[in-house]
Design an enzyme around this catalytic site. Structure first.
Site, PDB file in Angstrom:
ATOM      1  N   GLU A  53       3.008  10.744   6.503  1.00 25.10           N
ATOM      2  CA  GLU A  53       1.561  10.668   6.299  1.00 25.10           C
ATOM      3  C   GLU A  53       1.020  11.829   8.065  1.00 25.10           C
ATOM      4  OE1 GLU A  53       0.360   6.315   6.212  1.00 25.10           O
ATOM      5  OE2 GLU A  53       1.811   6.392   4.407  1.00 25.10           O
ATOM      6  N   ASN A  62       6.057  13.182   3.470  1.00 24.26           N
ATOM      7  CA  ASN A  62       5.581  12.444   2.988  1.00 24.26           C
ATOM      8  C   ASN A  62       4.651  11.640   3.273  1.00 24.26           C
ATOM      9  OD1 ASN A  62       7.401   9.922   1.075  1.00 24.26           O
ATOM     10  ND2 ASN A  62       6.753   8.743   2.638  1.00 24.26           N
ATOM     11  N   HIS A  95       1.013   5.825  -4.659  1.00 24.89           N
ATOM     12  CA  HIS A  95       0.419   4.348  -4.404  1.00 24.89           C
ATOM     13  C   HIS A  95      -1.233   4.454  -5.267  1.00 24.89           C
ATOM     14  CE1 HIS A  95       3.239   1.977  -1.657  1.00 24.89           C
ATOM     15  NE2 HIS A  95       3.325   3.456  -0.625  1.00 24.89           N
ATOM     16  N   GLU A 103       7.225   6.108  -3.494  1.00 26.22           N
ATOM     17  CA  GLU A 103       6.642   4.805  -2.717  1.00 26.22           C
ATOM     18  C   GLU A 103       5.692   4.121  -3.762  1.00 26.22           C
ATOM     19  OE1 GLU A 103       4.256   4.075   1.197  1.00 26.22           O
ATOM     20  OE2 GLU A 103       6.118   5.803   1.886  1.00 26.22           O
ATOM     21  N   ASP A 159       3.989   1.950  -6.693  1.00 29.70           N
ATOM     22  CA  ASP A 159       3.145   0.706  -7.010  1.00 29.70           C
ATOM     23  C   ASP A 159       1.640   1.243  -7.451  1.00 29.70           C
ATOM     24  OD1 ASP A 159       1.722   1.159  -4.671  1.00 29.70           O
ATOM     25  OD2 ASP A 159       2.662  -0.644  -3.639  1.00 29.70           O
TER      26      ASP A 159
HETATM   27  O1  G3I Z   1       7.248  -9.020  11.848  1.00 26.08           O
HETATM   28  C1  G3I Z   1       6.288  -9.690  11.724  1.00 26.08           C
HETATM   29  C2  G3I Z   1       5.913 -11.171  12.074  1.00 26.08           C
HETATM   30  O2  G3I Z   1       7.708 -11.539  13.052  1.00 26.08           O
HETATM   31  C3  G3I Z   1       4.446 -11.586  11.660  1.00 26.08           C
HETATM   32  O3  G3I Z   1       4.845 -12.974  11.683  1.00 26.08           O
HETATM   33  C4  G3I Z   1       3.718 -10.941  10.463  1.00 26.08           C
HETATM   34  C5  G3I Z   1       2.508 -11.595  10.077  1.00 26.08           C
HETATM   35  O4  G3I Z   1       1.800 -10.728  10.225  1.00 26.08           O
HETATM   36  O5  G3I Z   1       4.040 -10.116  10.216  1.00 26.08           O
HETATM   37  C6  G3I Z   1       4.715  -8.865  10.462  1.00 26.08           C
HETATM   38  O6  G3I Z   1       4.954  -8.068  10.298  1.00 26.08           O
HETATM   39  C7  G3I Z   1       4.362  -7.351   8.853  1.00 26.08           C
HETATM   40  C8  G3I Z   1       5.335  -6.288   8.151  1.00 26.08           C
HETATM   41  O7  G3I Z   1       5.188  -5.398   7.089  1.00 26.08           O
HETATM   42  C9  G3I Z   1       6.617  -7.123   8.151  1.00 26.08           C
HETATM   43  O8  G3I Z   1       6.079  -7.236   7.361  1.00 26.08           O
HETATM   44  C10 G3I Z   1       3.541  -6.544   9.722  1.00 26.08           C
HETATM   45  O9  G3I Z   1       2.128  -7.335  10.534  1.00 26.08           O
HETATM   46  C11 G3I Z   1       2.622  -5.668   8.337  1.00 26.08           C
HETATM   47  O10 G3I Z   1       1.022  -4.705   8.976  1.00 26.08           O
HETATM   48  C12 G3I Z   1       3.900  -4.844   7.861  1.00 26.08           C
HETATM   49  O11 G3I Z   1       2.965  -4.211   6.752  1.00 26.08           O
HETATM   50  C13 G3I Z   1       3.703  -2.933   6.538  1.00 26.08           C
HETATM   51  C14 G3I Z   1       3.169  -1.846   6.261  1.00 26.08           C
HETATM   52  O12 G3I Z   1       4.092  -0.538   5.945  1.00 26.08           O
HETATM   53  C15 G3I Z   1       2.594  -1.651   7.363  1.00 26.08           C
HETATM   54  O13 G3I Z   1       2.087  -0.395   7.772  1.00 26.08           O
HETATM   55  C16 G3I Z   1       3.955  -3.304   5.136  1.00 26.08           C
HETATM   56  O14 G3I Z   1       4.889  -4.035   4.669  1.00 26.08           O
HETATM   57  C17 G3I Z   1       4.942  -2.451   4.439  1.00 26.08           C
HETATM   58  O15 G3I Z   1       4.618  -2.178   2.705  1.00 26.08           O
HETATM   59  C18 G3I Z   1       4.296  -1.213   3.951  1.00 26.08           C
HETATM   60  O16 G3I Z   1       4.851   0.406   4.322  1.00 26.08           O
HETATM   61  C19 G3I Z   1       3.916   1.812   4.176  1.00 26.08           C
HETATM   62  C20 G3I Z   1       4.727   3.257   4.393  1.00 26.08           C
HETATM   63  O17 G3I Z   1       5.733   2.763   4.908  1.00 26.08           O
HETATM   64  C21 G3I Z   1       4.438   4.074   4.265  1.00 26.08           C
HETATM   65  N1  G3I Z   1       3.631   4.574   3.172  1.00 26.08           N
HETATM   66  C22 G3I Z   1       2.772   3.120   3.414  1.00 26.08           C
HETATM   67  C23 G3I Z   1       2.564   1.935   2.875  1.00 26.08           C
HETATM   68  C24 G3I Z   1       1.583   0.912   2.854  1.00 26.08           C
HETATM   69  O18 G3I Z   1       0.689   0.417   3.638  1.00 26.08           O
END
Ligand code: G3I
Length: 367
Positions: free
Chosen positions: A174, A215, A251, A282, A284
């Site tokens: 990105e 990507n 997405h 990715e 969905d």
């Molecule tokens: O690990 C913590 C946990 O300890 C805490 O309790 C919890 C409470 O919110 O948060 C957890 O972290 C989260 C993490 O995912 C793991 O679940 C973060 O808040 C959350 O922001 C994070 O989101 C991820 C996101 O990227 C971050 O921007 C998504 O799972 C993941 O699917 C998403 O993936 C991205 C790709 O990497 C890049 N392209 C877009 C895609 C979708 O946004």
């Protein structure tokens, strides 16, 4: 194997018929066996194998650890995995200098046992960075020169750790924004645009065989943002930078409509004409909740055009969904009121999008 024009027409027509519910779908389709031994209701990985495509899913490490159904379905259904979060910098180096690959290693070991490929995600991003890094840059405690050294070390450490085990790495994620300019991040601000070429060179140095990817999202078809990537790729290749692939995340949202398969294929092909391979990384297709039959059929079409675009291109090597069950999805947490973006529902029952991918892959595999 890739499609002839005639097969492509069959594929497009067939998938439309299937979406409209006009052809029988699965269990009674014994004729599938006559098409080369893979029934249309086979797991996606079996169908994708016949067309030389890796079919993958992002894996949520917590769900993988705690939910047996989730874990087992990944093994049967997919030939590739991507760590949804646990290879990201903030998770592997939460404390400066203390690398922790435990969770990522568990996913890699399981994938290798299941004979699955592994996509690395992601080395340079502006999200999910360690706090010590972002705080250090913000306070000035980390200077631009030091930041460059830290980035180099991070890339070398992580790529070396997984050397020989991954088939693709998302090196920069990105880096172009929604106005088609280089994204204004700590990387651009402190290191200038050259950080992109540097990142690829360092990754190549650490593992010369893994395919190195650009990507991003909203780059599945031709538009100002994918045009900017095309120019960036041209420029990097002209400088001899070791870029191997272009990843379109995919997405999508039912409420926005979709590009056509031909538009997706044309976009991927122009990158392939530069000498790159391509992947959908990715995928969905979210919707405004609640879901209903019409939205689920539209969703199937979204999955379909991306898969068809990939199959119609020449070097589209992997097609990864960003999670495969609505039980675990990033969507509701990021887009209020939206969800149901995946191929299976919360109870692991297949949705029309899943059956559509089976049909498209089966059609593509006809000889
Ligand atoms: O690990 C913590 C946990 O300890 C805490 O309790 C919890 C409470 O919110 O948060 C957890 O972290 C989260 C993490 O995912 C793991 O679940 C973060 O808040 C959350 O922001 C994070 O989101 C991820 C996101 O990227 C971050 O921007 C998504 O799972 C993941 O699917 C998403 O993936 C991205 C790709 O990497 C890049 N392209 C877009 C895609 C979708 O946004």
């Amino acid at each position: 194997m890739r499609l002839s024009t005639a097969a492509a027409v069959v594929l497009l027509a067939g998938s439309t018929l299937l979406s409209a519910g006009l052809v029988a779908s699965s269990a009674d389709d014994t004729s599938a066996d006559r098409r080369g031994g893979v029934a249309i209701d086979s797991p996606l990985r079996d169908l994708a194998k016949r067309v030389d495509l890796k079919i993958g899913t992002a894996v949520d490490h917590d769900a993988f650890t705690n939910d047996t159904t989730y874990r087992e379905r990944i093994a049967t259904e997919f030939s590739s995995i991507t760590a949804e979060n646990v290879m990201k910098w903030g998770l592997v180096e939460p404390v400066r200098g203390q690398l922790d690959f435990t969770a990522a290693d568990e996913l890699v070991a399981a994938a290798r046992r299941n004979n699955q490929g592994i996509r690395g995600h992601t080395l340079v991003w502006h999200n999910q960075l360690p706090m010590w890094l972002t705080d250090g840059v913000a306070s000035g405690a980390i200077t631009p020169a030091e930041l460059r050294t830290i980035l180099r070390q991070h890339i070398i450490d992580e790529v070396s750790h997984f050397r020989g085990k991954l088939y693709q790495w998302d090196v920069v994620n990105e880096v172009i924004d929604d106005n088609a300019n280089l994204r204004d991040t700590i990387w651009l601000q402190n290191l200038g645009p050259g950080y992109i070429a540097d990142a690829f060179r360092w990754a190549h140095q650490a593992d010369p065989h893994v395919k190195l990817y650009l990507n991003d999202y909203n780059v599945e078809a031709g538009n100002p943002k994918s045009d900017a990537y095309f120019r960036l790729a041209q420029d990097l290749l002209k400088q001899g930078v070791p870029v191997d692939g272009f990843g379109a995340q995919g997405h999508l949202g039912v409420q926005f409509g979709f590009n056509t398969a031909a538009q997706v294929a044309a976009n991927l092909k122009r990158f392939e004409n530069l000498g790159l391979e391509t992947s959908l990384t990715e995928v969905d297709v979210r919707m405004v909740m609640p879901s209903d039959t019409v939205k689920l059929q539209a969703q199937a079409q979204g999955y379909s055009v991306l898969m068809q675009g990939c199959l119609l291109a020449r070097r589209c090597t992997s097609f990864t969904v960003w999670g495969y069950t609505d039980k675990y999805s990033w969507v509701p947490g990021f887009f209020t009121g939206q969800g149901a973006a995946n191929l299976l529902d919360e109870n692991f029952a297949s949705k029309p999008g899943y059956q559509e991918l089976q049909a498209v892959l089966a059609l593509a595999g006809r000889r």
